[in-house]
Design a protein around this motif. Structure first.
Motif, mmCIF file in Angstrom:
data_model
loop_
_atom_site.group_PDB
_atom_site.id
_atom_site.type_symbol
_atom_site.label_atom_id
_atom_site.label_comp_id
_atom_site.label_asym_id
_atom_site.label_seq_id
_atom_site.Cartn_x
_atom_site.Cartn_y
_atom_site.Cartn_z
ATOM 1 N N GLU A 195 -13.778 6.569 -3.493
ATOM 2 C CA GLU A 195 -13.027 6.014 -2.371
ATOM 3 C C GLU A 195 -13.941 5.267 -1.410
ATOM 4 O OE1 GLU A 195 -9.624 9.553 -2.061
ATOM 5 O OE2 GLU A 195 -11.181 9.379 -0.528
ATOM 6 N N ASN A 196 -13.362 4.294 -0.709
ATOM 7 C CA ASN A 196 -14.105 3.625 0.357
ATOM 8 C C ASN A 196 -14.453 4.618 1.462
ATOM 9 O OD1 ASN A 196 -13.930 1.168 -0.921
ATOM 10 N ND2 ASN A 196 -12.382 0.321 0.443
ATOM 11 N N PHE A 197 -15.597 4.383 2.084
ATOM 12 C CA PHE A 197 -15.993 5.169 3.252
ATOM 13 C C PHE A 197 -16.112 4.211 4.428
ATOM 14 C CE2 PHE A 197 -19.124 6.657 6.263
ATOM 15 C CZ PHE A 197 -18.786 7.987 6.446
ATOM 16 N N GLU A 198 -15.622 4.621 5.595
ATOM 17 C CA GLU A 198 -15.693 3.775 6.776
ATOM 18 C C GLU A 198 -16.255 4.558 7.960
ATOM 19 O OE1 GLU A 198 -11.889 2.155 7.635
ATOM 20 O OE2 GLU A 198 -11.730 1.032 5.750
ATOM 21 N N LYS A 199 -17.206 3.934 8.639
ATOM 22 C CA LYS A 199 -17.682 4.464 9.924
ATOM 23 C C LYS A 199 -17.206 3.501 11.003
ATOM 24 C CE LYS A 199 -21.627 5.241 12.928
ATOM 25 N NZ LYS A 199 -21.037 6.413 13.585
ATOM 26 N N LYS A 200 -16.378 3.989 11.914
ATOM 27 C CA LYS A 200 -15.878 3.164 13.010
ATOM 28 C C LYS A 200 -16.693 3.438 14.267
ATOM 29 C CE LYS A 200 -11.112 3.011 11.296
ATOM 30 N NZ LYS A 200 -9.681 3.258 11.609
ATOM 31 N N PHE A 201 -16.993 2.379 15.004
ATOM 32 C CA PHE A 201 -17.758 2.562 16.236
ATOM 33 C C PHE A 201 -17.484 1.416 17.201
ATOM 34 C CE2 PHE A 201 -20.350 0.266 13.205
ATOM 35 C CZ PHE A 201 -20.954 -0.741 13.938
ATOM 36 N N LEU A 202 -17.657 1.720 18.468
ATOM 37 C CA LEU A 202 -17.532 0.739 19.544
ATOM 38 C C LEU A 202 -18.923 0.280 19.942
ATOM 39 C CD1 LEU A 202 -15.573 -0.594 21.689
ATOM 40 C CD2 LEU A 202 -16.133 1.355 23.165
ATOM 41 N N VAL A 203 -19.047 -0.972 20.352
ATOM 42 C CA VAL A 203 -20.351 -1.504 20.736
ATOM 43 C C VAL A 203 -20.452 -1.550 22.260
ATOM 44 C CG1 VAL A 203 -21.842 -3.539 20.711
ATOM 45 C CG2 VAL A 203 -20.675 -2.811 18.626
ATOM 46 N N GLY A 204 -21.517 -0.940 22.779
ATOM 47 C CA GLY A 204 -21.762 -0.912 24.212
ATOM 48 C C GLY A 204 -22.833 -1.906 24.614
ATOM 49 N N THR A 205 -23.527 -1.630 25.701
ATOM 50 C CA THR A 205 -24.537 -2.540 26.241
ATOM 51 C C THR A 205 -25.823 -2.488 25.423
ATOM 52 O OG1 THR A 205 -25.332 -0.816 27.735
ATOM 53 C CG2 THR A 205 -23.613 -2.289 28.567
ATOM 54 N N ARG A 206 -26.692 -3.469 25.659
ATOM 55 C CA ARG A 206 -28.006 -3.492 25.014
ATOM 56 C C ARG A 206 -28.862 -2.336 25.520
ATOM 57 N NH1 ARG A 206 -29.686 -8.045 22.515
ATOM 58 N NH2 ARG A 206 -31.855 -7.462 22.935
ATOM 59 N N ASP A 207 -29.759 -1.894 24.670
ATOM 60 C CA ASP A 207 -30.751 -0.897 25.066
ATOM 61 C C ASP A 207 -32.087 -1.616 25.161
ATOM 62 O OD1 ASP A 207 -32.519 1.144 25.453
ATOM 63 O OD2 ASP A 207 -31.751 2.409 23.839
ATOM 64 N N SER A 208 -32.564 -1.812 26.357
ATOM 65 C CA SER A 208 -33.797 -2.570 26.579
ATOM 66 C C SER A 208 -34.864 -1.738 27.276
ATOM 67 C CB SER A 208 -33.498 -3.830 27.415
ATOM 68 O OG SER A 208 -32.581 -4.658 26.738
ATOM 69 N N LEU A 209 -34.848 -0.433 27.037
ATOM 70 C CA LEU A 209 -35.816 0.473 27.654
ATOM 71 C C LEU A 209 -36.560 1.256 26.583
ATOM 72 C CD1 LEU A 209 -33.643 1.933 30.557
ATOM 73 C CD2 LEU A 209 -35.366 0.107 30.728
ATOM 74 N N ILE A 210 -37.831 1.492 26.828
ATOM 75 C CA ILE A 210 -38.621 2.351 25.948
ATOM 76 C C ILE A 210 -38.154 3.794 26.115
ATOM 77 C CG2 ILE A 210 -40.939 3.361 25.724
ATOM 78 C CD1 ILE A 210 -42.086 0.592 26.168
ATOM 79 N N PRO A 211 -38.067 4.582 25.049
ATOM 80 C CA PRO A 211 -37.664 5.991 25.186
ATOM 81 C C PRO A 211 -38.568 6.737 26.162
ATOM 82 C CG PRO A 211 -37.658 5.338 22.880
ATOM 83 C CD PRO A 211 -38.262 4.192 23.639
ATOM 84 N N ASP A 212 -37.956 7.522 27.023
ATOM 85 C CA ASP A 212 -38.693 8.228 28.066
ATOM 86 C C ASP A 212 -38.909 9.679 27.635
ATOM 87 O OD1 ASP A 212 -39.856 9.159 30.352
ATOM 88 O OD2 ASP A 212 -38.056 8.987 31.603
ATOM 89 N N TYR A 213 -39.981 9.912 26.898
ATOM 90 C CA TYR A 213 -40.247 11.261 26.402
ATOM 91 C C TYR A 213 -40.569 12.232 27.530
ATOM 92 C CZ TYR A 213 -45.256 10.744 27.148
ATOM 93 O OH TYR A 213 -46.492 10.601 27.730
#
Length: 375
Positions: A245-263
């Motif tokens: 069977e076909n598999f589908e992942k549905k998702f909404l697109v939000g804003t850009r991520d322009s920050l380095i991860p803050d560990y």
């Protein structure tokens, strides 16, 4: 070499593991359990359209039989019946494939014999469902993703055939527009060593805003739209079995991520000492699924690595660490490799989509450290 007892129309077969005979399942001692597992591996059932149409018999089961006499000496019978079942016996590299003239009958037991001597039996359970490959997961798993998402990980239940991934994938916008030229066409494709996890990149040329593909076609994903990543049925595993069977992942697109991860903002929740409780790390943003499993380690005060397993939590916003041994009280450090990325490909040293004419402010490191304690 093939011995043909009857002509068969060539067809595809789906290979499925069956629960072995109740005679072996009932074993409870260690020796019986080991024997059951061995036999389970050595005789498989091949299905076509839910019908058991063949036996896949491991050569390991027949290792004491000379190859030159194997095809003539091996036979299949109904349990306790001396009449040989007619069929076609084909030798393969590590097994023999026996196809009877008529499909096997569910609920019956079959004898596998060599020169008339019983080697093993095989029970065709009517409760068993033929195995078909399928998808386990697609990462990132969140239902809202950044506009500059860099890649997907597609995890399958079985090793898959490589080389034609882009033919089996589609990206659909708002339920109607199938997009073209959104995935990076890599050859060879990026599979893990087991061929069960495929990395699919969205075209970096369309993600980096100063490159021509981006200026001509824009980003593959656009904020405010919803999308479906479609994995098409028919994609075959390494044994030729198709996804049903076909598999589908549905998702909404939000804003850009322009920050380095803050560990440094991560919150570490420690378990008690003298326990094997798991460590919980709140990341406060979704990070790359595979890198979360492979780019971080726990080190004690003597710089010894604490052996255990990292498991990303829901939507990859938390990370759990399960130690192999009980914790000891003391100070510890999370050592984080700089290659750890967020969903947009921004790692701890630099942004994925950055102005290369500008000098980076911070000094790049290979390892970043975050301390915590076990009390």
């Amino acid at each position: 070499m093939v011995i043909r007892l009857k002509i068969f129309q060539k067809t595809s077969y789906a290979l499925v593991w069956l629960v072995f005979s109740f005679l072996y399942v009932s074993c409870r001692d260690d020796g019986g359990e080991a024997e059951r597992k061995r036999m389970f591996r050595e005789v498989l059932v091949v299905y076509k359209d839910t019908k058991p149409v063949a036996f896949n018999i491991s050569r390991e089961l027949l290792k004491n039989v000379p190859d030159d006499s194997l095809l003539l000496s091996l036979s299949i019978h109904l349990e306790g019946n001396s009449t040989r079942i007619l069929g076609e016996l084909t030798p393969e590299k590590d097994h023999l494939l026996f196809r009877p003239v008529l499909p096997f009958t569910e609920g019956l037991v079959y004898d596998i014999r060599v020169n008339g001597e019983l080697i093993t039996t095989k029970y065709i359970s009517p409760a068993d469902i033929p195995w078909q490959p399928g998808l386990r997961s697609v990462y990132p798993s969140a239902d809202t993703l950044p506009e500059n998402l860099l890649k997907f990980y597609i995890e399958f239940s079985d090793p898959m055939q490589a080389g034609h991934a882009l033919e089996q994938l589609a990206l659909v916008r708002n339920g109607k527009d199938t997009l073209s030229d959104v995935f990076l066409d890599l050859q060879p494709e990026l599979w893990n060593k087991e061929n069960t996890v495929l990395t699919v990149w969205l075209d970096p040329g369309r993600l980096k805003r100063d490159l021509q593909p981006n200026q001509k076609m824009g980003t593959p994903l656009q904020q405010g739209n919803w999308y479906q990543l479609v994995v098409r049925k028919g994609w075959r595993d390494a044994k030729g079995n198709p996804i049903a069977e076909n598999f589908e992942k549905k998702f909404l697109v939000g804003t850009r991520d322009s920050l380095i991860p803050d560990y440094q903002s991560w919150r570490v929740v420690s378990p008690a000492s003298r326990s094997r409780g798991h460590l919980v790390i709140d990341l406060f943003e979704p990070l790359d699924y595979l890198l979360l499993k492979n780019a971080i380690r726990v080190v004690d005060k003597d710089e010894n690595i604490v052996v255990g397993e990292f498991t990303p939590g829901k939507n990859e916003i938390t990370l759990l660490f399960y130690p192999d041994k009980d914790w000891k009280a003391g100070d510890y450090v999370l050592e984080i490799e700089s290659r750890l990325e967020d969903l947009a490909g921004n790692n701890l040293n630099r942004l994925f989509d950055r102005d290369i004419t500008k000098k980076e402010n911070a000094e790049s490191k290979e390892i970043y450290k975050k301390a915590f304690s076990i009390k």
